[in-house]
Every structure is written in structure tokens, then in C-alpha cells.
Enzyme design. Structure first.
Site, PDB file in Angstrom:
ATOM      1  N   ASN A  99     -14.288   3.509  31.455  1.00  0.00           N
ATOM      2  CA  ASN A  99     -14.823   3.903  30.152  1.00  0.00           C
ATOM      3  C   ASN A  99     -14.221   5.215  29.643  1.00  0.00           C
ATOM      4  OD1 ASN A  99     -15.990   5.743  31.848  1.00  0.00           O
ATOM      5  ND2 ASN A  99     -18.109   5.424  31.151  1.00  0.00           N
ATOM      6  N   LYS A 100     -13.271   5.785  30.377  1.00  0.00           N
ATOM      7  CA  LYS A 100     -12.720   7.085  29.988  1.00  0.00           C
ATOM      8  C   LYS A 100     -11.502   6.925  29.058  1.00  0.00           C
ATOM      9  CE  LYS A 100     -15.687   9.622  32.288  1.00  0.00           C
ATOM     10  NZ  LYS A 100     -16.602   8.547  32.754  1.00  0.00           N
ATOM     11  N   THR A 101     -10.976   8.053  28.584  1.00  0.00           N
ATOM     12  CA  THR A 101      -9.878   8.033  27.611  1.00  0.00           C
ATOM     13  C   THR A 101      -8.656   7.308  28.170  1.00  0.00           C
ATOM     14  OG1 THR A 101     -10.710  10.074  26.651  1.00  0.00           O
ATOM     15  CG2 THR A 101      -8.453   9.475  26.118  1.00  0.00           C
ATOM     16  N   ILE A 102      -8.326   7.552  29.439  1.00  0.00           N
ATOM     17  CA  ILE A 102      -7.349   6.694  30.120  1.00  0.00           C
ATOM     18  C   ILE A 102      -7.987   6.223  31.423  1.00  0.00           C
ATOM     19  CG2 ILE A 102      -5.344   7.900  29.133  1.00  0.00           C
ATOM     20  CD1 ILE A 102      -4.810   8.949  32.041  1.00  0.00           C
ATOM     21  N   ASN A 133     -12.293   6.435  35.229  1.00  0.00           N
ATOM     22  CA  ASN A 133     -13.121   5.241  35.209  1.00  0.00           C
ATOM     23  C   ASN A 133     -12.771   4.410  33.962  1.00  0.00           C
ATOM     24  OD1 ASN A 133     -15.154   3.459  35.903  1.00  0.00           O
ATOM     25  ND2 ASN A 133     -16.747   4.621  34.862  1.00  0.00           N
TER      26      ASN A 133
END
Ligand SMILES: Cc1ncc(COP(=O)(O)O)c(C=O)c1O
Ligand SMILES: Cc1ncc(COP(=O)(O)O)c(C=O)c1O
Lengths: 393, 393
Positions: free
Chosen positions: A218-221, A216
Site C-alpha cells: 500500500n506504500k508509494t513504491i 508494503n
């Protein structure tokens, strides 16, 4: 001597010092690599949809990065969880143990199987599932009958255990694996937040029968939206691919499907973004670690609050940096949230505990003293990788 | 006089004449507009995920194009159907009437609700649901009790009617609307294949309580993967958005969700592609119509096969051009499929009828003589818009 600043003002000062000026999001993605080139290749070749080389490559790259035998790319982390639980054999009317302190997707995916979430407490040391407390709870309410774990209180089969590595910080996975074995529970790790986090050098999401990831925004990638199922079992990997691609039988032209399945395919366009992002993941992880060090220096010595640090033996991806208020300062949480957000520094509390959502109010649960305490004390602070890059403030 | 060429060879000759040389896919997308520019804008602004202006714009543009009051973008057409059926009030144990001649997603979405598909026959005139035959069937097996339609044979409530505009050709929608009203069935149109198809100038998917679209890679326009729900009811539109975005309550920082919902969001990246594609839809539709004319000229006078033409009063998007073999030539279908595909001209038959898939073998159904006949006689031929462009062979 002047009175010390209120805690909220002290926190604002440290955050501002670390982040520099301007409006600071909680977690922004960064596209500084081959994103546009790969996406353009999809458009130029017209392979934007369910078939295309980037899906295959993204799966191979994910497997290589995590050390999982196989990765199956899907449309998002919720779909990954749903499919993994179905593959774990979760049936309508079963129970599945999930932490009370998690994003709603973990519990929703259980409900999407027609099963009932059973909420477990957290550990103050990891912020994730506490296997010791859960073991004591199971000893009290469950028993093994015909090789399956049965909740004596509800009469339902407890089929699976789905811990979650909260904010990227690994749980006590060794004890959790052992617990799952003892109680005949299929272990599915919700590693949506922990891409890049390891325990003893081994990647989170690869300890259980399956693990799931989210990409998603908002995640790290990120892949825009996306997710993946990790597994070491080649047979299960094949079944996961089949289940998430409408169970269509391979044939030159015929349309036959083996069973009721899902369209959980990740489009090639999104996989292309993922391939480019994955190339930069080591950089992002290094930056996020550097950001942690900056925050650590800033919060050192501040009374009333501590910065959460990875548990011993673990490496956290530091997806979301986490402040934990002292118990007697929990009452200041909302003041701090307001002050930081008002100052353009986006922060947020932990999720509302699952058993307090109307949908899950009547679900079985153990005592949740730690989760309840953490819910009142956790504040996530700006965590974008860019804030830890050498050029950053 | 020489013996005439076998039918397969005649068909290959016409297809080759219309398509020109080379390997010809069944339906290729075309990206000749602002695709790259809009996608680049997503990457440059970092808005690739669940929030972003292209999602809002795509929804507004879809509503404007179709004349629907509201469009809600979702992750694919299957998700659109699933959400629409839930919003239609489909409950576990209900029955939902769907055509036997459809892509598996229509029936799967019923099963995803825990409901049972009830298969209906097709019309030779539209290739879609035959409302007259279905009316006779319902008169025989159903009755209205307490305002709902009950299947007297199974005892189950028949909650909804989900016709599908096959290959883009509109069904007899007026009679279908009337039938749904008579039998208290919620009408949800599976318009996955019929973007741009109208009846009496009104867009398919806007006649029922809801309609659903797909933007899969093989459709008239594509977002990589994507779908949408159409509705004229503003209240229902709000509920559709909420249900497909985890039912999160709006709040500055709190995470509270109203009920068990779904992550069916369309990422902004995919919506960006959709906005660019939608700008070109009128061109694509004109080209597909021109392609139909070319095929019509080619197949004119050929015995044993006819090219399907839009029903009177309807405008088809001609998503997939459709050949229909005469009844006594049905035995040649597989020879024709093999010959065309061997010649690099991709063709395919209709889907295996739903009631012949293992998952749906025991589901209720009416007599399906027309669907069974069509299944043996339909062949879809290369249908990309580019084949009808002025520059094409
Ligand atoms: C713990 C957890 N599980 C599952 C998910 C679901 O992932 P997605 O949003 O990609 O559906 C997320 C992220 O949103 C998450 O944080
Ligand atoms: C009739 C019909 N319904 C539903 C769908 C499902 O759409 P999607 O593939 O986007 O999930 C499709 C297309 O694949 C379709 O042709």
C-alpha cells in the site's frame, strides 16, 4: 434555493469527479516499468533469495535517492523499526516515545524490544509529533541522570524518540531533532510512509540517527513486502546489516554467529521489484502531487472539511491524501466513510489511537487532545499515483 | 601396487564423477515450471503484497502435500519458529529444548521469545535429537510440578521441545512424541529442512502440536524467502494467522489490533513462486533420491567415510547429502573441505554446535558426545536436484 447536499454526498461527488468511474482503491501499486524484466532476471539466474545483485543495487539506489549515507534493505517496515530500535540501544524495560496517532507497527516494534511505548500528542499543522507539546511534557515528568533521560514517574529510562511522518507529510523535524538532543533521546524516524518527502530539500528519515522505510503493497513504491533502515553512520550501517542477517561471521564454510540476531533479509526477488519501482518513483511523486492539485480544486470552498496540504518548507510525497473535518462535523465521519465506501470509493479513518488498544492501555502517555481530535476528523481518500497521471479522469 | 589416493582426493573424484564439470553449488534452486507465469500474474494484477490468491493457494497446497490440517505461510522459517513457540505458550524465562546440532535459527527463535535454549544431544542413527538420551537427562534434572516440567537445576519451566530433522533426515519421531507427552512438553518440529520427508508415510512437521518449514533459497523449494507453520488444530491455525498478521480485527475501515503481534506475512509475489515450486516438488524429490543412489554407488567401498542413508521406516527428502567421516578420519575434515571447495565442488561442515556460540555458552545442556562427534565428522556435499535428473552427468 435548494438545501445544499449533505457533506457526505458532496465529498462523494468530488471524489468521483477526480477518480472517474469504477471501484477505486485507497492506494494501488503500479508496475509500468522494468518489474517483470528484473524479476525474470532473478528467476533466470536462480538468484531469488538472500544473495543477489538486486539487493545491493536497491540499497545503493535508496541511498542515492534519499541522500542517506547508507540503506539496509530488510524484510518489511516493522522489521526495520525493530532492528533500528535495537541498534539505538533500546533495552527491555526502557521507554520509547512514539506518537499515539500511528500505525500499530511503531508501537509494536517498541514492545518487540521488551520496551514500553510512551505516547505523544500530534500537531494540527503536521499531523505528526508535536515537539513543543512533548517538550513541555518532558520538562514535567523527565530528568537527565547520568546522561540518560529518566521518566521520574515510572523510574524507567526513556531511550529513544520515534516520530512518524503521517501519510507522508513531514513533521516539524528541526524542533524534533533539537528536542531529542536536549533530552538525550536517540532519534529514529519512522519514515515508512514518507519516501519522497523532504524538509528543506533533505529527505525524511535522514535527520535522526536512523530512519526506517516500508515497501508494503500500500506504500508509494512496493517490493511486495519490504523495508529499509537509513543511516549516515557507516559503522552503524555495518551493524544493521549484521544484526539483520543472523550476525554470521564471514567464512568460507564455517557457521559461527556473533550474537542472537535476526533473519530480516529482503529476498533478491523482492529487491528486484523495488529497483524497478524506484526508477518510477519521480513519476509517481509528480502524479501524486497532481492528484493533490485536482483534489484541492475539488474541495476548494467546501465548508466543513479541508484537504491537508504540506506544511511550509516541506515537500510531502502525498502518500495518502487526507481530508480533515471541521471539529463540529466530526460526528459525520462514519457517515462519510460509509457513503464513500458504499459508492466504491475506498476511504478510511485514521488508526485507532495506540493508547486505546488493549495492549497499550496502561502505557505512559502525555495529554493527547490534538491526536484525539484528529482521530475523529481524519479521512484518507483514494490516493493512487495513477489518479494523477495525465491520462486519468 | 601404488599407495591409495588420500581420502580428500578420492572424495573429489567421486563428487566430480557424479556432478560433471564446472563449479557446483551446494544446493541451487531450479525454476523450470510456472514460476515466471505466476509471478507475472501477480505483477499484471498488481497483487504482489499481503493479499492475494497465491498466498491462499500456497497454504492450501502445502496442507494438501504434507497432510497437515492447516498451513500458515509466513515470511521465513525463523519467523515460523518464533510464532510457533509463542503459540506453544513459551514465556520469557522458560526453557525450550533444542538440539545442539542445528542451524542457529532454532536457538535464536527461543531467545526471541525471551526464553532460554536447553541443548540436547543427537543420535548417530538419525543425526537429529536422541529421545533416549534426552529421556535419561530429563529423568535426572527435571520433574513435573503442577502439570508443567521444571528444570530442578535452574528452577525454570521447560515449556517445549523443538527437534529438527537435520539435512532432511527424519528423527525418531515416535519416541520423541512419547517423550514430549511424558514430560508435558509442547512438541514443535523444526521441519525447515525436511519438506517431503516422511516417517511411516506421515509427513515430518505433522507429528507435534506444530511444525515449521523454510523456503529459503537453499531449501528443496524456495519462495525467495519464506516459511510456514503446520498444525492439525483449526483453532491454533486461526491464532497463528492472527498472530502473524498484526492481530488486526476484521473491519471495513477501522484499525484495531487485539494484542502485540507481528508482521510475518508472506507476500503474494513470494507465494506465487512457492506455488510453482510446489508443483515440481515430486520431481525434485525423485531427482534428489536418484542423486543419493549415484553418490551411494560412488562412495561404496571407500574406507574412512560413509554416505548417510535414511533411517529405517523413514523417507528422507535428501535435502543435503551427508558424508560422515569415520572417527579416526575426523582430523581430515578441513583438508577435505578445502580440497573440494578448491576444486569448485561446494561442500560444508555441520553448523558450529549451539553451545559453542558466545550467545548460548552459558545455556543449560546435557552431555553432547554424539553431537560433538558428528560436528567433527559431517560434510555436506553438492545436493541440487538437477544433479539427479536423467540428463545430468
Ligand atoms: C507508520 C508505519 N510504520 C511502520 C509500518 C510497517 O511497515 P510494514 O507493513 O512494511 O511492516 C507502516 C506500514 O505498514 C507504517 O505505516
Ligand atoms: C533447521 C533450520 N531451522 C530454521 C531455519 C530458518 O529458516 P529461514 O532461513 O527461512 O529463516 C533454517 C533454514 O535456514 C534451518 O535450516
Amino acid at each position: 434555493m435548494n438545501a445544499p447536499l449533505p457533506l457526505a454526498a458532496q465529498i462523494v461527488a468530488v471524489l468521483r469527479d477526480v477518480t472517474g468511474p469504477g471501484s477505486v482503491p485507497l492506494h494501488a501499486p503500479r508496475f509500468s516499468g522494468n518489474e517483470l524484466a528484473y524479476v525474470q532476471e532473478c528467476i533466470d539466474t536462480t538468484f531469488v533469495s538472500s544473495v543477489g545483485k538486486f539487493v545491493d543495487r536497491f540499497e545503493a539506489d535508496l541511498a542515492a535517492f534519499t541522500g542517506a549515507g547508507h540503506a539496509i534493505a530488510v524484510v518489511n517496515g516493522t522489521a526495520a523499526l525493530h532492528a533500528a530500535m535495537l541498534l539505538a540501544g533500546v533495552q527491555p524495560g526502557d521507554e520509547v516515545i512514539v506518537p499515539a496517532l500511528t500505525f500499530v507497527a511503531t508501537a509494536n516494534a517498541v514492545a518487540h524490544c521488551g520496551a514500553v511505548p510512551h505516547f505523544a500528542d500530534s500537531s494540527e499543522a503536521t499531523l505528526g509529533l508535536d515537539p513543543v507539546a512533548l517538550g513541555a511534557h518532558l520538562a514535567e515528568i523527565a530528568e537527565i541522570r547520568d546522561d540518560v533521560c529518566v521518566n521520574r514517574t515510572t523510574g524507567r529510562v526513556i531511550r529513544a524518540l520515534v516520530p512518524m511522518h503521517a501519510f507522508g507529510h513531514p513533521i516539524d523535524i528541526a524542533a524534533t531533532v533539537e528536542l531529542a538532543r536536549t533530552w538525550h533521546l536517540v532519534l529514529v524516524e519512522d519514515a515508512a510512509e514518507s519516501l519522497g518527502s523532504t524538509v528543506g530539500g533533505r529527505h525524511t528519515g535522514t535527520f535522526g540517527r536512523m530512519g526506517t522505510l516500508s515497501f508494503n503493497g500500500n506504500k508509494t513504491i512496493t517490493t511486495g513486502g519490504g523495508g529499509a533502515i537509513l543511516t549516515n553512520d557507516p559503522e552503524l550501517a555495518k551493524r544493521a546489516k549484521h544484526l539483520t542477517t543472523t550476525a554470521k561471521q564471514p567464512h568460507r564454510w564455517e557457521f559461527r554467529h556473533d550474537y542472537v540476531a535476526y533473519n530480516y533479509r529482503l529476498p533478491n526477488l523482492n529487491a528486484a521489484l523495488g529497483c524497478a519501482q524506484l526508477e518510477q518513483l519521480p513519476t509517481f511523486l509528480a502524479e501524486k502531487r497532481r492528484l493533490f492539485e485536482k483534489y484541492r480544486a475539488g474541495f476548494e470552498g467546501m465548508t466543513g472539511v479541508r484537504l491537508f496540504a504540506e506544511p511550509a518548507g516541506c515537500r510531502s510525497n502525498y502518500w495518502l491524501q487526507t481530508l480533515i473535518l471541521d471539529d463540529d462535523r466530526a460526528g459525520e465521519r462514519d457517515t462519510i466513510l460509509a457513503a464513500t465506501n458504499d459508492a466504491g470509493l475506498m476511504t478510511r479513518p485514521a488508526w485507532t489511537l495506540m493508547h486505546r488498544l488493549p495492549a497499550f492501555e496502561t502505557c505512559p502517555r502525555m495529554a493527547l487532545p490534538v491526536a484525539q481530535s484528529l482521530e475523529r476528523r481524519i479521512i484518507n481518500i483514494p490516493s493512487s499515483a495513477i489518479l494523477g497521471s495525465s491520462g486519468a479522469a
